[in-house]
Design a protein around this motif. Structure first.
Motif: not given
Length: 281
Positions: A197-207
């Motif tokens: 899973t792309d960590a950047q995608l996780i961060s975008l969703v989390k934010n």
């Protein structure tokens, strides 16, 4: 976020997958060995996960390839039998995932007292399995009609082997899903099982949805779990626990233990940091 600790007994839980072998009606079902062989394999994986220190387990018909979006009765019946036969041996919280049928997942959860389900609840997709449509309103009404309102819902908003038909980006999807459907968790995935899973995608969703737990749903390994859990509120892990890290193989207890030992050390560091911060304040 408090419910995570109530259900899983810890913060940033790791859910280990117990993948059922092909079931009766599936193309790869072994008719010679029969359902008892499926139960035997599931029992092995269950014990390997638990002995390795897993926080929770999710049972799924992962080898029912190619998947259906309206799962046949025999699949759900066999899954219920397997879980029923293993019930006295399950010592951690568990959930279910009937791929890819949210109504069936909720029905199975209700029948087995599962704590959570993971599914595709929202969206319309072009997928390897054809045009993939959902009806979240009907599914949630089914949840309440069968008395499963306490079952936690893990929404996969990046379905594997599929693409959202709308032109919205993932942040927009996350925000509207939370507003319209009130998921208990959003799961962010790679392209297929085992794909990171792309960590950047996780961060975008989390934010985008800070008050909703976000899980890394695929491709979490010992080598990247620290990076993933620095952002995500938990993870679902399957392939990384398999012998030699191969999707088709059985669960390797030693791989689970090495992974979970690292996770526990990460949690200790985080707790220590919080305590130091509290002392400073």
């Amino acid at each position: 976020m408090n419910w995570l600790k109530e259900v899983f007994g810890t913060e940033k839980p790791i859910i280990g997958m117990c993948h059922f072998k092909a079931l009766p009606g599936d193309p790869d079902f072994n008719k010679t060995k029969g359902i008892k062989e499926v139960i035997k394999a599931a029992r092995h994986d269950l014990h390997a996960l638990q002995k390795g220190g897993i926080d929770a387990i999710m049972f799924s018909n992962e080898f029912s390839l190619p998947y259906l979006t309206n799962v046949h009765t025999e699949t759900v019946s066999c899954m219920a039998r397997i879980i029923g036969e293993l019930m006295d041996e399950i010592v951690v919280p568990f959930g279910v995932n009937v791929l890819w049928d949210p109504r069936a997942s909720l029905s199975l959860a209700m029948a087995t007292d599962a704590k959570f389900v993971r599914e595709i609840f929202t969206g319309v997709y072009a997928s390897d399995f054809g045009l993939w449509n959902t009806n979240c309103g009907e599914v949630i009404r089914h949840q309440y009609a069968i008395g499963a309102e306490n079952v936690k819902l893990l929404f996969n908003i990046v379905p594997e082997a599929a693409k959202y038909l709308s032109e919205r980006d993932l942040v927009q999807v996350a925000k509207s899903t939370v507003f319209n459907a009130k998921p208990d968790v959003l799961c962010v995935s790679g392209l297929t099982a085992g794909a990171e899973t792309d960590a950047q995608l996780i961060s975008l969703v989390k934010n985008a949805v800070p008050n909703t737990p976000v899980f890394a749903n695929t491709g979490v390994r010992t080598e990247n779990v620290e990076q993933q859990l620095n952002i995500a509120d938990g993870a679902v892990v399957g392939t990384a626990f398999k012998l030699e890290g191969v999707f088709e193989n059985p669960v390797d207890e030693n791989r689970v233990k090495i992974f979970m030992d690292k996770v526990k050390s990460i949690r200790k560091i985080e707790r220590s940091s919080l305590c130091v911060g509290a002392d400073i304040i």
